[in-house]
Design a protein around this motif. Structure first.
Motif, mmCIF file in Angstrom:
data_model
loop_
_atom_site.group_PDB
_atom_site.id
_atom_site.type_symbol
_atom_site.label_atom_id
_atom_site.label_comp_id
_atom_site.label_asym_id
_atom_site.label_seq_id
_atom_site.Cartn_x
_atom_site.Cartn_y
_atom_site.Cartn_z
ATOM 1 N N HIS A 215 0.839 -1.196 0.000
ATOM 2 C CA HIS A 215 0.000 0.000 0.000
ATOM 3 C C HIS A 215 0.879 1.252 0.000
ATOM 4 O O HIS A 215 1.894 1.301 0.697
ATOM 5 C CB HIS A 215 -0.932 0.030 1.212
ATOM 6 N N ALA A 216 0.466 2.210 -0.773
ATOM 7 C CA ALA A 216 1.181 3.482 -0.848
ATOM 8 C C ALA A 216 0.172 4.621 -0.729
ATOM 9 O O ALA A 216 -1.026 4.440 -0.975
ATOM 10 C CB ALA A 216 1.948 3.590 -2.166
ATOM 11 N N ASP A 217 0.647 5.799 -0.331
ATOM 12 C CA ASP A 217 -0.232 6.963 -0.250
ATOM 13 C C ASP A 217 -0.859 7.250 -1.609
ATOM 14 O O ASP A 217 -0.215 7.104 -2.655
ATOM 15 C CB ASP A 217 0.546 8.196 0.202
ATOM 16 N N ASP A 218 -2.124 7.657 -1.605
ATOM 17 C CA ASP A 218 -2.786 8.107 -2.826
ATOM 18 C C ASP A 218 -3.506 9.417 -2.513
ATOM 19 O O ASP A 218 -2.865 10.400 -2.179
ATOM 20 C CB ASP A 218 -3.713 7.034 -3.399
ATOM 21 N N ASP A 219 -4.838 9.413 -2.581
ATOM 22 C CA ASP A 219 -5.573 10.605 -2.172
ATOM 23 C C ASP A 219 -5.530 10.793 -0.658
ATOM 24 O O ASP A 219 -5.859 11.870 -0.148
ATOM 25 C CB ASP A 219 -7.040 10.522 -2.630
ATOM 26 N N PHE A 220 -5.167 9.717 0.043
ATOM 27 C CA PHE A 220 -5.031 9.740 1.501
ATOM 28 C C PHE A 220 -3.669 9.156 1.878
ATOM 29 O O PHE A 220 -3.069 8.399 1.114
ATOM 30 C CB PHE A 220 -6.122 8.889 2.174
ATOM 31 N N TYR A 221 -3.195 9.523 3.048
ATOM 32 C CA TYR A 221 -2.076 8.776 3.614
ATOM 33 C C TYR A 221 -2.607 7.390 3.965
ATOM 34 O O TYR A 221 -3.667 7.258 4.588
ATOM 35 C CB TYR A 221 -1.562 9.451 4.881
ATOM 36 N N ARG A 222 -1.873 6.351 3.588
ATOM 37 C CA ARG A 222 -2.300 4.978 3.827
ATOM 38 C C ARG A 222 -1.436 4.373 4.927
ATOM 39 O O ARG A 222 -0.357 3.844 4.675
ATOM 40 C CB ARG A 222 -2.210 4.152 2.547
ATOM 41 N N TYR A 223 -1.912 4.481 6.155
ATOM 42 C CA TYR A 223 -1.209 3.956 7.309
ATOM 43 C C TYR A 223 -1.971 2.755 7.870
ATOM 44 O O TYR A 223 -3.043 2.391 7.374
ATOM 45 C CB TYR A 223 -1.069 5.021 8.388
ATOM 46 N N CYS A 224 -1.436 2.145 8.902
ATOM 47 C CA CYS A 224 -2.113 0.991 9.485
ATOM 48 C C CYS A 224 -1.722 0.843 10.955
ATOM 49 O O CYS A 224 -0.769 1.462 11.433
ATOM 50 C CB CYS A 224 -1.790 -0.298 8.724
ATOM 51 N N MET A 225 -2.477 0.040 11.657
ATOM 52 C CA MET A 225 -2.172 -0.329 13.031
ATOM 53 C C MET A 225 -2.608 -1.772 13.229
ATOM 54 O O MET A 225 -3.463 -2.274 12.498
ATOM 55 C CB MET A 225 -2.905 0.561 14.031
ATOM 56 N N VAL A 226 -1.994 -2.446 14.178
ATOM 57 C CA VAL A 226 -2.412 -3.803 14.529
ATOM 58 C C VAL A 226 -3.207 -3.733 15.819
ATOM 59 O O VAL A 226 -2.736 -3.193 16.825
ATOM 60 C CB VAL A 226 -1.202 -4.747 14.695
ATOM 61 N N SER A 227 -4.421 -4.265 15.772
ATOM 62 C CA SER A 227 -5.266 -4.288 16.963
ATOM 63 C C SER A 227 -5.247 -5.674 17.588
ATOM 64 O O SER A 227 -4.983 -6.680 16.918
ATOM 65 C CB SER A 227 -6.704 -3.899 16.611
ATOM 66 N N TYR A 228 -5.533 -5.691 18.874
ATOM 67 C CA TYR A 228 -5.640 -6.934 19.643
ATOM 68 C C TYR A 228 -7.002 -6.990 20.319
ATOM 69 O O TYR A 228 -7.634 -5.947 20.553
ATOM 70 C CB TYR A 228 -4.542 -7.003 20.716
ATOM 71 N N LEU A 229 -7.450 -8.190 20.625
ATOM 72 C CA LEU A 229 -8.661 -8.328 21.419
ATOM 73 C C LEU A 229 -8.337 -7.916 22.847
ATOM 74 O O LEU A 229 -7.338 -8.355 23.425
ATOM 75 C CB LEU A 229 -9.163 -9.772 21.392
ATOM 76 N N LEU A 230 -9.171 -7.074 23.423
ATOM 77 C CA LEU A 230 -8.923 -6.576 24.768
ATOM 78 C C LEU A 230 -8.643 -7.708 25.748
ATOM 79 O O LEU A 230 -7.727 -7.608 26.581
ATOM 80 C CB LEU A 230 -10.122 -5.751 25.246
ATOM 81 N N LYS A 231 -9.387 -8.794 25.646
ATOM 82 C CA LYS A 231 -9.221 -9.902 26.592
ATOM 83 C C LYS A 231 -7.837 -10.531 26.508
ATOM 84 O O LYS A 231 -7.388 -11.172 27.458
ATOM 85 C CB LYS A 231 -10.287 -10.970 26.341
ATOM 86 N N ASN A 232 -7.155 -10.337 25.383
ATOM 87 C CA ASN A 232 -5.810 -10.890 25.212
ATOM 88 C C ASN A 232 -4.715 -9.945 25.684
ATOM 89 O O ASN A 232 -3.523 -10.219 25.480
ATOM 90 C CB ASN A 232 -5.558 -11.243 23.738
ATOM 91 N N THR A 233 -5.094 -8.825 26.303
ATOM 92 C CA THR A 233 -4.096 -7.832 26.710
ATOM 93 C C THR A 233 -4.200 -7.430 28.177
ATOM 94 O O THR A 233 -3.490 -6.528 28.610
ATOM 95 C CB THR A 233 -4.233 -6.547 25.865
ATOM 96 N N LEU A 234 -5.063 -8.085 28.942
ATOM 97 C CA LEU A 234 -5.283 -7.680 30.330
ATOM 98 C C LEU A 234 -4.232 -8.281 31.254
ATOM 99 O O LEU A 234 -3.617 -9.301 30.939
ATOM 100 C CB LEU A 234 -6.677 -8.114 30.787
ATOM 101 N N SER A 235 -4.036 -7.648 32.388
ATOM 102 C CA SER A 235 -3.137 -8.155 33.421
ATOM 103 C C SER A 235 -3.969 -8.689 34.584
ATOM 104 O O SER A 235 -4.983 -8.083 34.965
ATOM 105 C CB SER A 235 -2.203 -7.050 33.921
ATOM 106 N N GLU A 236 -3.530 -9.796 35.146
ATOM 107 C CA GLU A 236 -4.195 -10.344 36.325
ATOM 108 C C GLU A 236 -3.835 -9.561 37.586
ATOM 109 O O GLU A 236 -4.435 -9.773 38.639
ATOM 110 C CB GLU A 236 -3.793 -11.808 36.525
ATOM 111 N N ASN A 237 -2.864 -8.661 37.477
ATOM 112 C CA ASN A 237 -2.280 -8.046 38.674
ATOM 113 C C ASN A 237 -2.601 -6.569 38.852
ATOM 114 O O ASN A 237 -2.011 -5.910 39.708
ATOM 115 C CB ASN A 237 -0.764 -8.252 38.640
ATOM 116 N N GLY A 238 -3.527 -6.045 38.055
ATOM 117 C CA GLY A 238 -3.885 -4.654 38.228
ATOM 118 C C GLY A 238 -4.490 -4.072 36.971
ATOM 119 O O GLY A 238 -4.706 -4.767 35.966
ATOM 120 N N SER A 239 -4.767 -2.793 37.014
ATOM 121 C CA SER A 239 -5.383 -2.118 35.874
ATOM 122 C C SER A 239 -4.354 -1.863 34.778
ATOM 123 O O SER A 239 -3.140 -1.850 35.024
ATOM 124 C CB SER A 239 -6.006 -0.801 36.322
ATOM 125 N N VAL A 240 -4.860 -1.663 33.563
ATOM 126 C CA VAL A 240 -4.005 -1.354 32.418
ATOM 127 C C VAL A 240 -4.601 -0.173 31.669
ATOM 128 O O VAL A 240 -5.790 0.141 31.799
ATOM 129 C CB VAL A 240 -3.881 -2.561 31.458
#
Length: 381
Positions: A215-240
């Protein structure tokens, strides 16, 4: 500059293994999901530009035309200290031979196709980083057989515009936007940005590389991010703290909102904005950002243009602690209708050491992945 369709077709042809027969236009149409008439027109254009040889094979000129879009850079933000963990968690041994989490991210990035690593560090961390990781990478080969390129960028106050006076007593640099800008001299192509103290998993780097390289910029900047499921990122030891994402129907990012106190509850999670007086439920499959972003070089120009204005606005208000974060620039670009941020998805479980009590869990997880063959016993041998 290639058009979006020219780029897509040429990059598809360039990905063919050397020595394989040239593709017919019908095969190219099927492979790129474009109409045969569209492919016919694009092939004629690329032939006239010298990018194809008349037989649907890429030329040296075609490879040169793709070069500005080549993805090399994995930019690792390693200057920060673990505020809640109580130490420099980026350099705390996790693997069977004392490997740190960052090494697993680098390993995954290299096998996904990245060929250059830029460390953003404090100046006094240079010897430590070279001894722990740098000398391993310098001897490492990319998939093309070249040496991995390793660079070090220093995040300190020397990179702040000269007409700004750093407030007396200020210790912290100015956030993740500042971090990426200090690495600008080492970034000449699309790049990924990661935190040093997170384990992202191989899937994240692969989907990131695949997107940036197609992917390359065209009429828009073409960026991206990787998302995770919230349940796969929690800590058992406190808030995040997590960036909660809302997506548009086309899979692009509509907004990302930082929730600074999220805790697990009843198989899901909830967050509070008033010190625990009230809570709002969040489903476990809510997509969240873990600061794995993919940008083109155009992002550096946008960030630099905005940095001075941000300093002017925020230093007088919060001189000792204000920070300019990457999601703030992303949000501005979305609201200004300049950028489309594709939300990629990883189903891997994220690991990190938010609290000291998290470390044994992360050590066990890496040990399991090593035993299952996902990583070698020694990453660099």
């Amino acid at each position: 500059m290639l058009t979006k369709n020219q780029f897509a077709l040429l990059s598809y042809i360039a990905a063919r293994p050397a020595g394989e027969p040239a593709l017919s236009q019908r095969a190219i149409a099927q492979g790129t999901d474009k109409a045969l008439g569209t492919v016919n027109g694009l092939v004629k254009q690329l032939d006239a530009m010298g990018c194809l040889d008349g037989a649907n094979r890429i030329t040296d000129a075609g490879l040169a035309a793709l070069a500005p879009y080549r993805v090399d850079n994995a930019v690792i933000m390693a200057a920060g200290m673990g505020s809640r963990y109580g130490g420099n968690k980026q350099v705390d041994g996790i693997g069977p031979n004392g490997e740190i989490l960052m090494e697993y991210s680098i390993f995954d990035a290299l096998r996904a196709g990245f060929t250059k690593v830029v460390f953003i560090i404090k100046p006094d961390m240079r010897d430590l980083m070279e001894n722990m990781v740098g000398h391993h990478l310098a001897a490492r080969k990319t998939a093309d057989g070249d040496n991995v390129e390793v660079c070090y960028a220093y995040q300190d106050f020397s990179s702040v515009p000269d007409f700004y006076k750093v407030p007396e007593g200020r210790v912290k640099p100015f956030g993740t936007v500042h971090a990426v800008l200090v690495a600008r001299d080492y970034i000449d192509q699309p790049f990924a940005v990661i935190n040093a103290d997170d384990y992202y998993g191989p899937e994240a780097f692969q989907v990131m590389y695949d997107y940036l390289s197609t992917h390359a910029d065209d009429d828009f900047y073409r960026y991206c991010m990787v998302s995770y499921l919230l349940k796969n990122t929690l800590s058992e030891n406190g808030s995040v703290a997590r960036g909660v994402c809302i997506k548009n129907e086309d899979g692009t990012l509509q907004s990302v909102t930082e929730r600074t106190r999220i805790e697990p509850c009843d198989g899901g999670a909830h967050y509070t904005e008033d010190g625990g007086e009230s809570w709002v439920d969040l489903p476990g499959d809510t997509p969240v950002s873990m600061n794995l972003w993919g940008f083109g070089k155009s992002f550096l120009d946008e960030a630099e243009q905005r940095f001075a204005g941000w300093l002017t606005e925020n230093l007088p208000v919060n001189p000792l602690k204000c920070e300019y974060f990457l999601p703030l620039v992303v949000t501005e670009l979305i609201e200004e209708n300049k950028a489309k941020i594709q939300v990629l998805r990883s189903t891997d479980k994220w690991f990190g050491v938010t609290y000291r009590e998290d470390k044994p869990l992360v050590v066990d997880a890496i040990a399991r992945k090593t035993a299952e063959g996902q990583y070698p016993e020694n990453l660099w041998k």
